[in-house]
Every structure is written in C-alpha cells, then in structure tokens.
Design a protein around this motif. Sequence first.
Motif, PDB file in Angstrom:
ATOM      1  N   LEU A  23       0.060   1.635  -6.097  1.00 52.02           N
ATOM      2  CA  LEU A  23      -0.147   3.024  -6.499  1.00 52.02           C
ATOM      3  C   LEU A  23      -1.237   3.680  -5.662  1.00 52.02           C
ATOM      4  O   LEU A  23      -1.120   4.867  -5.298  1.00 52.02           O
ATOM      5  CB  LEU A  23      -0.513   3.084  -7.984  1.00 52.02           C
ATOM      6  N   ALA A  24      -2.289   2.918  -5.334  1.00 47.22           N
ATOM      7  CA  ALA A  24      -3.351   3.468  -4.491  1.00 47.22           C
ATOM      8  C   ALA A  24      -2.824   3.779  -3.088  1.00 47.22           C
ATOM      9  O   ALA A  24      -3.159   4.825  -2.502  1.00 47.22           O
ATOM     10  CB  ALA A  24      -4.520   2.486  -4.420  1.00 47.22           C
ATOM     11  N   GLU A  25      -1.985   2.910  -2.542  1.00 47.54           N
ATOM     12  CA  GLU A  25      -1.407   3.159  -1.221  1.00 47.54           C
ATOM     13  C   GLU A  25      -0.490   4.380  -1.238  1.00 47.54           C
ATOM     14  O   GLU A  25      -0.487   5.180  -0.291  1.00 47.54           O
ATOM     15  CB  GLU A  25      -0.637   1.919  -0.755  1.00 47.54           C
ATOM     16  N   LEU A  26       0.272   4.543  -2.342  1.00 46.82           N
ATOM     17  CA  LEU A  26       1.132   5.726  -2.437  1.00 46.82           C
ATOM     18  C   LEU A  26       0.297   7.009  -2.504  1.00 46.82           C
ATOM     19  O   LEU A  26       0.666   8.035  -1.915  1.00 46.82           O
ATOM     20  CB  LEU A  26       2.031   5.613  -3.669  1.00 46.82           C
ATOM     21  N   GLY A  27      -0.831   6.946  -3.235  1.00 49.50           N
ATOM     22  CA  GLY A  27      -1.699   8.119  -3.303  1.00 49.50           C
ATOM     23  C   GLY A  27      -2.284   8.481  -1.952  1.00 49.50           C
ATOM     24  O   GLY A  27      -2.345   9.663  -1.585  1.00 49.50           O
ATOM     25  N   GLU A  28      -2.698   7.460  -1.196  1.00 48.16           N
ATOM     26  CA  GLU A  28      -3.227   7.710   0.142  1.00 48.16           C
ATOM     27  C   GLU A  28      -2.155   8.272   1.066  1.00 48.16           C
ATOM     28  O   GLU A  28      -2.419   9.180   1.861  1.00 48.16           O
ATOM     29  CB  GLU A  28      -3.810   6.423   0.717  1.00 48.16           C
ATOM     30  N   ALA A  29      -0.927   7.746   0.964  1.00 52.50           N
ATOM     31  CA  ALA A  29       0.160   8.252   1.808  1.00 52.50           C
ATOM     32  C   ALA A  29       0.481   9.705   1.468  1.00 52.50           C
ATOM     33  O   ALA A  29       0.731  10.527   2.378  1.00 52.50           O
ATOM     34  CB  ALA A  29       1.402   7.375   1.623  1.00 52.50           C
ATOM     35  N   GLU A  30       0.457  10.039   0.172  1.00 50.33           N
ATOM     36  CA  GLU A  30       0.721  11.430  -0.214  1.00 50.33           C
ATOM     37  C   GLU A  30      -0.390  12.354   0.297  1.00 50.33           C
ATOM     38  O   GLU A  30      -0.106  13.469   0.759  1.00 50.33           O
ATOM     39  CB  GLU A  30       0.823  11.519  -1.736  1.00 50.33           C
ATOM     40  N   GLN A  31      -1.622  11.890   0.260  1.00 47.04           N
ATOM     41  CA  GLN A  31      -2.731  12.711   0.766  1.00 47.04           C
ATOM     42  C   GLN A  31      -2.608  12.914   2.277  1.00 47.04           C
ATOM     43  O   GLN A  31      -2.840  14.025   2.783  1.00 47.04           O
ATOM     44  CB  GLN A  31      -4.060  12.037   0.423  1.00 47.04           C
ATOM     45  N   ARG A  32      -2.205  11.859   2.989  1.00 45.56           N
ATOM     46  CA  ARG A  32      -2.023  12.003   4.446  1.00 45.56           C
ATOM     47  C   ARG A  32      -0.899  12.987   4.761  1.00 45.56           C
ATOM     48  O   ARG A  32      -0.998  13.769   5.714  1.00 45.56           O
ATOM     49  CB  ARG A  32      -1.719  10.636   5.065  1.00 45.56           C
ATOM     50  N   SER A  33       0.169  12.938   3.971  1.00 40.14           N
ATOM     51  CA  SER A  33       1.275  13.864   4.224  1.00 40.14           C
ATOM     52  C   SER A  33       0.851  15.307   3.988  1.00 40.14           C
ATOM     53  O   SER A  33       1.271  16.223   4.727  1.00 40.14           O
ATOM     54  CB  SER A  33       2.463  13.513   3.331  1.00 40.14           C
ATOM     55  N   GLN A  34       0.015  15.540   2.976  1.00 38.39           N
ATOM     56  CA  GLN A  34      -0.477  16.899   2.745  1.00 38.39           C
ATOM     57  C   GLN A  34      -1.359  17.364   3.887  1.00 38.39           C
ATOM     58  O   GLN A  34      -1.292  18.530   4.309  1.00 38.39           O
ATOM     59  CB  GLN A  34      -1.245  16.937   1.422  1.00 38.39           C
ATOM     60  N   VAL A  35      -2.193  16.466   4.412  1.00 34.57           N
ATOM     61  CA  VAL A  35      -3.049  16.841   5.554  1.00 34.57           C
ATOM     62  C   VAL A  35      -2.195  17.157   6.778  1.00 34.57           C
ATOM     63  O   VAL A  35      -2.450  18.148   7.499  1.00 34.57           O
ATOM     64  CB  VAL A  35      -4.047  15.697   5.849  1.00 34.57           C
ATOM     65  N   GLU A  36      -1.171  16.335   7.039  1.00 33.66           N
ATOM     66  CA  GLU A  36      -0.299  16.608   8.187  1.00 33.66           C
ATOM     67  C   GLU A  36       0.450  17.928   8.015  1.00 33.66           C
ATOM     68  O   GLU A  36       0.626  18.687   8.972  1.00 33.66           O
ATOM     69  CB  GLU A  36       0.692  15.451   8.348  1.00 33.66           C
ATOM     70  N   LYS A  37       0.886  18.222   6.787  1.00 39.34           N
ATOM     71  CA  LYS A  37       1.569  19.483   6.535  1.00 39.34           C
ATOM     72  C   LYS A  37       0.643  20.664   6.782  1.00 39.34           C
ATOM     73  O   LYS A  37       1.038  21.699   7.352  1.00 39.34           O
ATOM     74  CB  LYS A  37       2.084  19.488   5.103  1.00 39.34           C
ATOM     75  N   GLU A  59      -0.865 -14.992 -13.721  1.00 40.96           N
ATOM     76  CA  GLU A  59       0.227 -14.397 -12.954  1.00 40.96           C
ATOM     77  C   GLU A  59       0.445 -12.943 -13.336  1.00 40.96           C
ATOM     78  O   GLU A  59       0.708 -12.095 -12.476  1.00 40.96           O
ATOM     79  CB  GLU A  59       1.507 -15.210 -13.168  1.00 40.96           C
ATOM     80  N   TYR A  60       0.332 -12.653 -14.636  1.00 39.29           N
ATOM     81  CA  TYR A  60       0.504 -11.268 -15.090  1.00 39.29           C
ATOM     82  C   TYR A  60      -0.612 -10.374 -14.552  1.00 39.29           C
ATOM     83  O   TYR A  60      -0.356  -9.247 -14.108  1.00 39.29           O
ATOM     84  CB  TYR A  60       0.537 -11.234 -16.613  1.00 39.29           C
ATOM     85  N   GLU A  61      -1.849 -10.849 -14.571  1.00 40.67           N
ATOM     86  CA  GLU A  61      -2.969 -10.069 -14.033  1.00 40.67           C
ATOM     87  C   GLU A  61      -2.816  -9.852 -12.530  1.00 40.67           C
ATOM     88  O   GLU A  61      -3.145  -8.779 -12.012  1.00 40.67           O
ATOM     89  CB  GLU A  61      -4.282 -10.781 -14.346  1.00 40.67           C
ATOM     90  N   LYS A  62      -2.314 -10.862 -11.845  1.00 36.38           N
ATOM     91  CA  LYS A  62      -2.073 -10.709 -10.401  1.00 36.38           C
ATOM     92  C   LYS A  62      -1.023  -9.642 -10.144  1.00 36.38           C
ATOM     93  O   LYS A  62      -1.141  -8.841  -9.211  1.00 36.38           O
ATOM     94  CB  LYS A  62      -1.631 -12.058  -9.823  1.00 36.38           C
ATOM     95  N   GLN A  63       0.015  -9.601 -10.981  1.00 37.68           N
ATOM     96  CA  GLN A  63       1.047  -8.582 -10.833  1.00 37.68           C
ATOM     97  C   GLN A  63       0.489  -7.192 -11.112  1.00 37.68           C
ATOM     98  O   GLN A  63       0.797  -6.233 -10.381  1.00 37.68           O
ATOM     99  CB  GLN A  63       2.196  -8.882 -11.795  1.00 37.68           C
ATOM    100  N   CYS A  64      -0.347  -7.068 -12.158  1.00 39.38           N
ATOM    101  CA  CYS A  64      -0.944  -5.765 -12.471  1.00 39.38           C
ATOM    102  C   CYS A  64      -1.840  -5.288 -11.333  1.00 39.38           C
ATOM    103  O   CYS A  64      -1.834  -4.093 -10.981  1.00 39.38           O
ATOM    104  CB  CYS A  64      -1.739  -5.858 -13.767  1.00 39.38           C
ATOM    105  N   LYS A  65      -2.610  -6.187 -10.729  1.00 38.72           N
ATOM    106  CA  LYS A  65      -3.469  -5.817  -9.609  1.00 38.72           C
ATOM    107  C   LYS A  65      -2.647  -5.369  -8.409  1.00 38.72           C
ATOM    108  O   LYS A  65      -3.006  -4.403  -7.713  1.00 38.72           O
ATOM    109  CB  LYS A  65      -4.352  -7.008  -9.235  1.00 38.72           C
ATOM    110  N   LYS A  66      -1.524  -6.046  -8.180  1.00 36.60           N
ATOM    111  CA  LYS A  66      -0.643  -5.666  -7.079  1.00 36.60           C
ATOM    112  C   LYS A  66      -0.058  -4.275  -7.306  1.00 36.60           C
ATOM    113  O   LYS A  66       0.032  -3.462  -6.371  1.00 36.60           O
ATOM    114  CB  LYS A  66       0.468  -6.702  -6.932  1.00 36.60           C
ATOM    115  N   GLU A  67       0.335  -3.972  -8.539  1.00 41.44           N
ATOM    116  CA  GLU A  67       0.881  -2.649  -8.840  1.00 41.44           C
ATOM    117  C   GLU A  67      -0.172  -1.562  -8.651  1.00 41.44           C
ATOM    118  O   GLU A  67       0.137  -0.471  -8.157  1.00 41.44           O
ATOM    119  CB  GLU A  67       1.418  -2.627 -10.273  1.00 41.44           C
ATOM    120  N   GLN A  68      -1.430  -1.853  -9.028  1.00 40.11           N
ATOM    121  CA  GLN A  68      -2.497  -0.877  -8.821  1.00 40.11           C
ATOM    122  C   GLN A  68      -2.734  -0.619  -7.339  1.00 40.11           C
ATOM    123  O   GLN A  68      -2.934   0.532  -6.924  1.00 40.11           O
ATOM    124  CB  GLN A  68      -3.780  -1.373  -9.484  1.00 40.11           C
ATOM    125  N   ASN A  69      -2.678  -1.664  -6.529  1.00 32.63           N
ATOM    126  CA  ASN A  69      -2.845  -1.484  -5.080  1.00 32.63           C
ATOM    127  C   ASN A  69      -1.695  -0.658  -4.500  1.00 32.63           C
ATOM    128  O   ASN A  69      -1.920   0.195  -3.619  1.00 32.63           O
ATOM    129  CB  ASN A  69      -2.922  -2.843  -4.390  1.00 32.63           C
TER     130      ASN A  69
END
Length: 295
Positions: free
Chosen positions: A99-113, A87-97
């Motif tokens: 963070l990856a989605e937040l990074g992609e969203a930030e990159q998209r916002s920079q491209v739109e800007k 369960e702990y490993e599943k939670q860590c994997k979810k948190e990594q995903n």
Amino acid sequence: MTRHSKNCTASSVYSYHEKKKDAKASGYGSLNLRYGKDGVKDFDCCSLSLHPCRDPVVTPDGYLFDKESILEYIITKKNEVSRKMKEYEKQCKKEQNELAELGEAEQRSQVEKFLNTETAVASPSQAAQGEKSKTANISGPSVSNMVAGRDKKLPSFWIPSLTPGNKETKLKKPDKTVFCPISGKPLKAKDLIPVKFTLADASGSSSSLEGKRERYKCPVTGDILRNNIPCAVLKPTGDVVTMECVKLIQKDMIHPLTGNQLKESDIIELQKGGTGFASANDQLTGKKARPVLQA
C-alpha cells in the motif's frame, strides 16, 4: 454359455459378492469395519495414548487424559498457533508495504502530470522539443522487462504463489484458543482436574496395571470399576466413585470420605470406556475412504 468357473464372467449382472471380492483384492471403494472389544479404550485409559493413565487428569466434560499427553498436546497447539501468527503478521506487513508503494506511485504520477501541464504552457521551442521527445518515446518504446520498475514484478513459473494467473492465498488470523481433541470445546491447562483411582488390590503396585482386567474399585462401595459401570469424579479430592454411590451422595451433598460439603458442579460424570456392544458406544464403526473404481 455354460458356467466354466466359480464366477461366470459372461454374466451381465455384477453381484454384490463379486463386487466385495474385487474391492478386497484391488483396494477400491470405502472400507467399513466394526470395532471389536479390543479396538476401543478402557474407562481408565488416556483418550490420546489409549494406555492406562500414570498421572490421570479429567476435563470439565469428563474426558480422561494422561497429564503428560494432554500437556504435550496443548504445548504443540500453542506452538502451532504462534507459528501461524508470525506468518499472518508477515503477510500484514507485506500488505502495508504494498500500500505504501502504491501511494508513492500515485504521488509520482501526479507530479509527472503536473510537470507535463507546465511544459504545455512553456515556450513554443520547449514545447516542440517536448513533443519531439514524446514522439521519439512513442516510436521507439523500450521492450526491456527490466525498466520502469518491472524488474520487481517479474512472475516466477517455479513458485506457485508467483505464477501468472495464480493469486496468492491470504491467511486468516489464527485463533489462539486450544480445543479439546475429543469434545472440541475450549481447553486450558488450569481446567484439568487431578484424578485419584483406588487400587482393587491394595498390595499391588500401579506400575503393573497394563494386563489386569480388574484394576480399580470404588472407595465407598468397593465395587470393581469396568467399562459398563458409569463412574463420576468428585472434584475436591479427585476420587472416582460409581454413579450408584453418587445417587446416595446427592441426598445430603456431603463427601463420603472427607465429610465436606459438595456442590453439583463438584460431581463430574466420567465418560465411559468402550465395549463390544453398540448400545454402550456412540460410534462403533470405522470408515476409511479408498480409491473409487470408475467405469
């Protein structure tokens, strides 16, 4: 007012006797009970099953267990730790995903800007067209909750962890150490020491010891082992002897049955069983919390 029953109901004093009587009848308040002689285990009984040990083993702290019971306890705890680790490993994997989605969203916002900045320096017609489209979007924004990625962030009112305003509980990394159920110290299967009791009646069998009061004896002095007699385990052979015998052994540190040399760590004091006397037990009173009667 005259007394019209055993307990005067018009009295402003709630006596201790009435309180205890009402608590017993209604089930409210804490319940304290003193253990009797039959409520505590004997010295040769397993600390988990509370029955005479068929295959006794002792921990380095002197607590006696049946080998089957303590191994089952250790396996159960290890399976529980394994489940919590998944369960702990599943939670860590979810948190990594996430963070990856937040990074992609930030990159998209920079491209739109960047694209918006390039549009501002474009031709006036394109800029006017861009302003028109912006005003159209501002004047008529979509009210749908299925656009702009909001379909993946919809709250659920049925799952507690997804309820709006309720944060998901984060799991801590589980400890893989298995602790002794009695002493609370770390316990490993390889630390368990086999114990050998000497039958008081050599002609009897070990299968009919449940109802006997005098089951074992010291192999050196011949004294009957009871709850009020301190005992010790000799680690090399697992023999159980009395502490009076241990005092004699400590003079020359030689095993009385085999003649081999002993060390201080080879003598493990066996935890005594319970008796009906408070001086022979660490805790002789049980307490149970019940519903509280509030005014």
